[in-house]
Motif scaffolding. Structure first.
Motif, short mmCIF file in Angstrom:
data_model
loop_
_atom_site.label_atom_id
_atom_site.label_comp_id
_atom_site.label_asym_id
_atom_site.label_seq_id
_atom_site.Cartn_x
_atom_site.Cartn_y
_atom_site.Cartn_z
N THR A 71 0.85 -1.19 0.00
CA THR A 71 0.00 0.00 0.00
C THR A 71 0.88 1.23 0.00
OG1 THR A 71 -0.11 0.03 2.41
CG2 THR A 71 -1.86 -1.15 1.24
N ASP A 72 0.32 2.36 -0.46
CA ASP A 72 1.08 3.60 -0.50
C ASP A 72 0.11 4.77 -0.49
OD1 ASP A 72 3.35 5.17 -0.54
OD2 ASP A 72 3.83 4.82 -2.64
N VAL A 73 0.64 5.94 -0.15
CA VAL A 73 -0.07 7.20 -0.33
C VAL A 73 0.75 7.96 -1.37
CG1 VAL A 73 -0.89 9.33 0.72
CG2 VAL A 73 -0.95 7.19 2.03
N GLU A 74 0.12 8.27 -2.49
CA GLU A 74 0.85 8.76 -3.66
C GLU A 74 1.16 10.26 -3.62
OE1 GLU A 74 2.11 6.61 -5.55
OE2 GLU A 74 0.88 4.87 -5.05
N LEU A 106 -0.74 9.69 -11.19
CA LEU A 106 -1.23 9.42 -9.84
C LEU A 106 -1.58 10.75 -9.20
CD1 LEU A 106 1.48 6.86 -8.67
CD2 LEU A 106 -0.91 6.34 -9.27
N ALA A 107 -2.70 10.76 -8.46
CA ALA A 107 -3.13 11.98 -7.77
C ALA A 107 -2.47 12.05 -6.40
CB ALA A 107 -4.65 11.97 -7.61
N ALA A 108 -2.03 13.25 -6.02
CA ALA A 108 -1.46 13.46 -4.69
C ALA A 108 -2.47 13.03 -3.64
CB ALA A 108 -1.07 14.92 -4.51
N THR A 119 8.00 -8.00 -11.77
CA THR A 119 8.80 -6.85 -11.34
C THR A 119 8.57 -5.65 -12.25
OG1 THR A 119 10.47 -8.25 -10.32
CG2 THR A 119 11.14 -6.01 -10.91
N VAL A 120 8.17 -4.54 -11.66
CA VAL A 120 7.88 -3.31 -12.39
C VAL A 120 9.07 -2.36 -12.27
CG1 VAL A 120 6.46 -1.19 -12.40
CG2 VAL A 120 5.38 -3.44 -12.13
N ARG A 121 9.51 -1.83 -13.40
CA ARG A 121 10.49 -0.74 -13.41
C ARG A 121 9.84 0.42 -14.13
NH1 ARG A 121 17.02 -0.50 -14.27
NH2 ARG A 121 16.85 -1.97 -12.54
N LYS A 122 9.93 1.60 -13.51
CA LYS A 122 9.30 2.78 -14.10
C LYS A 122 10.25 3.96 -14.01
CE LYS A 122 7.03 4.56 -9.92
NZ LYS A 122 5.79 4.96 -9.27
N VAL A 123 10.04 4.93 -14.89
CA VAL A 123 10.69 6.23 -14.82
C VAL A 123 9.61 7.20 -14.38
CG1 VAL A 123 11.77 8.08 -16.15
CG2 VAL A 123 12.34 5.70 -16.64
N TYR A 124 9.92 8.02 -13.36
CA TYR A 124 8.87 8.89 -12.80
C TYR A 124 9.33 10.34 -12.66
CZ TYR A 124 11.56 8.70 -8.48
OH TYR A 124 12.58 8.83 -7.57
N GLN A 125 8.33 11.20 -12.58
CA GLN A 125 8.52 12.61 -12.25
C GLN A 125 7.40 12.99 -11.30
OE1 GLN A 125 10.55 15.58 -13.70
NE2 GLN A 125 9.72 16.30 -11.77
N THR A 126 7.77 13.45 -10.10
CA THR A 126 6.76 13.93 -9.17
C THR A 126 6.84 15.45 -9.12
OG1 THR A 126 8.28 13.78 -7.29
CG2 THR A 126 6.87 11.87 -7.71
N ARG A 127 5.77 16.07 -8.64
CA ARG A 127 5.82 17.52 -8.45
C ARG A 127 5.13 17.85 -7.13
NH1 ARG A 127 1.66 19.82 -13.08
NH2 ARG A 127 -0.17 18.75 -12.28
N ARG A 128 5.60 18.91 -6.54
CA ARG A 128 4.98 19.38 -5.29
C ARG A 128 3.80 20.24 -5.66
NH1 ARG A 128 10.26 20.27 -4.85
NH2 ARG A 128 11.44 19.01 -3.35
N SER A 129 2.74 20.11 -4.86
CA SER A 129 1.57 20.97 -5.12
C SER A 129 1.91 22.40 -4.72
CB SER A 129 0.35 20.46 -4.38
OG SER A 129 0.71 19.79 -3.21
N ALA A 130 1.38 23.33 -5.48
CA ALA A 130 1.69 24.75 -5.26
C ALA A 130 1.09 25.27 -3.99
CB ALA A 130 1.20 25.58 -6.46
#
Length: 130
Positions: A71-74, A106-108, A119-130
């Protein structure tokens, strides 16, 4: 000399300096060595999944997870699946299947359950909410 998984990366600070100087940088995404991480045992629902990653700075990176259920919080994230298969179920929301080549958002704050089939390998970019 060794297999391709021995490709090493500079640390994030050095990478930032190299990028500022060179203007571009590439990574052999399937072959680069990732650093194992410790999953919070409370996140593991089933199996013995292991995560590893390579941080590329500014919320960017490569991430991998072995089969199991967590489980995670995205974060607010976009990612591209490079390899593997998983089902992502969002609490109170949708369930999606991810496979190589998929671009996912994914929604914050979304509470997710990742059922990792391969096995999943991904390239990601996250951003901080303004």
């Amino acid at each position: 000399m060794g297999d391709m998984s021995d490709v090493l990366m500079p640390d994030v600070a050095d990478l930032g300096r190299m990028l500022a100087t060179a203007g571009a940088f590439s990574v052999p995404v399937h072959d680069v060595r990732l650093t194992p991480e410790t999953l919070d045992p409370d996140q593991i629902v089933a199996g013995d999944p292991v995560t590893s990653s390579l941080e590329l700075g500014d919320g960017r990176g490569i991430w991998e997870i072995t089969p199991g259920v967590v489980t995670d919080v995205e974060s607010d994230e976009i990612f591209v699946v490079l390899s593997g298969r998983a089902t992502i179920a969002v609490e109170g929301g949708t369930t999606i299947e991810i496979t190589p080549g998929d671009v996912c958002l994914l929604a914050a704050g979304a509470r997710t359950t990742w059922i990792v089939h391969e096995t999943v390998r991904k390239v990601y970019q996250t951003r901080r909410s303004a």
